[in-house]
Motif scaffolding. Structure first.
Motif, mmCIF file in Angstrom:
data_model
loop_
_atom_site.group_PDB
_atom_site.id
_atom_site.type_symbol
_atom_site.label_atom_id
_atom_site.label_comp_id
_atom_site.label_asym_id
_atom_site.label_seq_id
_atom_site.Cartn_x
_atom_site.Cartn_y
_atom_site.Cartn_z
ATOM 1 N N SER A 3 0.831 -1.201 0.000
ATOM 2 C CA SER A 3 0.000 0.000 0.000
ATOM 3 C C SER A 3 0.870 1.257 0.000
ATOM 4 O O SER A 3 0.530 2.243 -0.659
ATOM 5 C CB SER A 3 -0.945 0.003 1.194
ATOM 6 O OG SER A 3 -0.235 0.033 2.414
ATOM 7 N N VAL A 19 -5.059 -0.987 -7.350
ATOM 8 C CA VAL A 19 -5.930 -1.239 -6.197
ATOM 9 C C VAL A 19 -6.907 -2.347 -6.554
ATOM 10 O O VAL A 19 -7.576 -2.299 -7.585
ATOM 11 C CB VAL A 19 -6.703 0.046 -5.789
ATOM 12 C CG1 VAL A 19 -7.570 -0.213 -4.574
ATOM 13 C CG2 VAL A 19 -5.738 1.192 -5.524
ATOM 14 N N ASN A 23 -6.176 -5.524 -1.495
ATOM 15 C CA ASN A 23 -5.339 -4.500 -0.873
ATOM 16 C C ASN A 23 -6.070 -3.177 -0.645
ATOM 17 O O ASN A 23 -5.482 -2.219 -0.169
ATOM 18 C CB ASN A 23 -4.064 -4.266 -1.690
ATOM 19 C CG ASN A 23 -4.318 -3.627 -3.039
ATOM 20 O OD1 ASN A 23 -5.399 -3.161 -3.360
ATOM 21 N ND2 ASN A 23 -3.296 -3.598 -3.872
ATOM 22 N N VAL A 27 -4.709 0.232 1.188
ATOM 23 C CA VAL A 27 -4.487 1.425 0.374
ATOM 24 C C VAL A 27 -5.326 2.583 0.907
ATOM 25 O O VAL A 27 -4.837 3.712 1.018
ATOM 26 C CB VAL A 27 -4.791 1.162 -1.117
ATOM 27 C CG1 VAL A 27 -4.755 2.452 -1.925
ATOM 28 C CG2 VAL A 27 -3.809 0.145 -1.692
ATOM 29 N N THR A 30 -3.650 3.846 4.096
ATOM 30 C CA THR A 30 -2.405 4.544 3.818
ATOM 31 C C THR A 30 -2.657 5.884 3.134
ATOM 32 O O THR A 30 -2.022 6.888 3.481
ATOM 33 C CB THR A 30 -1.480 3.667 2.955
ATOM 34 O OG1 THR A 30 -1.314 2.400 3.607
ATOM 35 C CG2 THR A 30 -0.128 4.311 2.756
#
Length: 96
Positions: A3, A19, A23, A27, A30
């Motif tokens: 990420s 993306v 994940n 992401v 983050t």
């Protein structure tokens, strides 16, 4: 780690295609923590929302509610319960 790579890459060149449901939560987290990347956070949220199913809903609800905390307002009083990831936590809780 993936990420962070995606967020840093997105600074220089759009990385929305990296993306995926596996994940998207990382992401989103983050991108919010790095601040200033609302389009990446929104895209990750959209991918995450699209991946909600009967199996993932409970885990996602726990994640969104576990990130909730009481945040003080300017007067030092609690402004109420808001998620660690701001509006995104609230949206995920509503979606689930």
């Amino acid at each position: 780690m993936q990420s962070i790579h995606i967020v840093l890459q997105h600074l220089y060149r759009p990385a929305l295609n990296l993306v995926h449901p596996g994940n998207a939560r990382a992401v989103l987290s983050t991108a919010v923590l790095f601040d200033g990347m609302p389009e990446l956070a929104h895209h990750a949220y959209t991918v995450l929302r699209g991946s909600i199913n009967a199996e993932s809903a409970v885990d996602l609800a726990h994640w969104a509610s576990a990130s909730a905390q009481h945040l003080p307002n300017g007067s030092g009083e609690s402004s109420g319960k808001e998620g660690k990831y701001g509006e995104w936590s609230s949206r995920i809780q509503a979606d689930v």
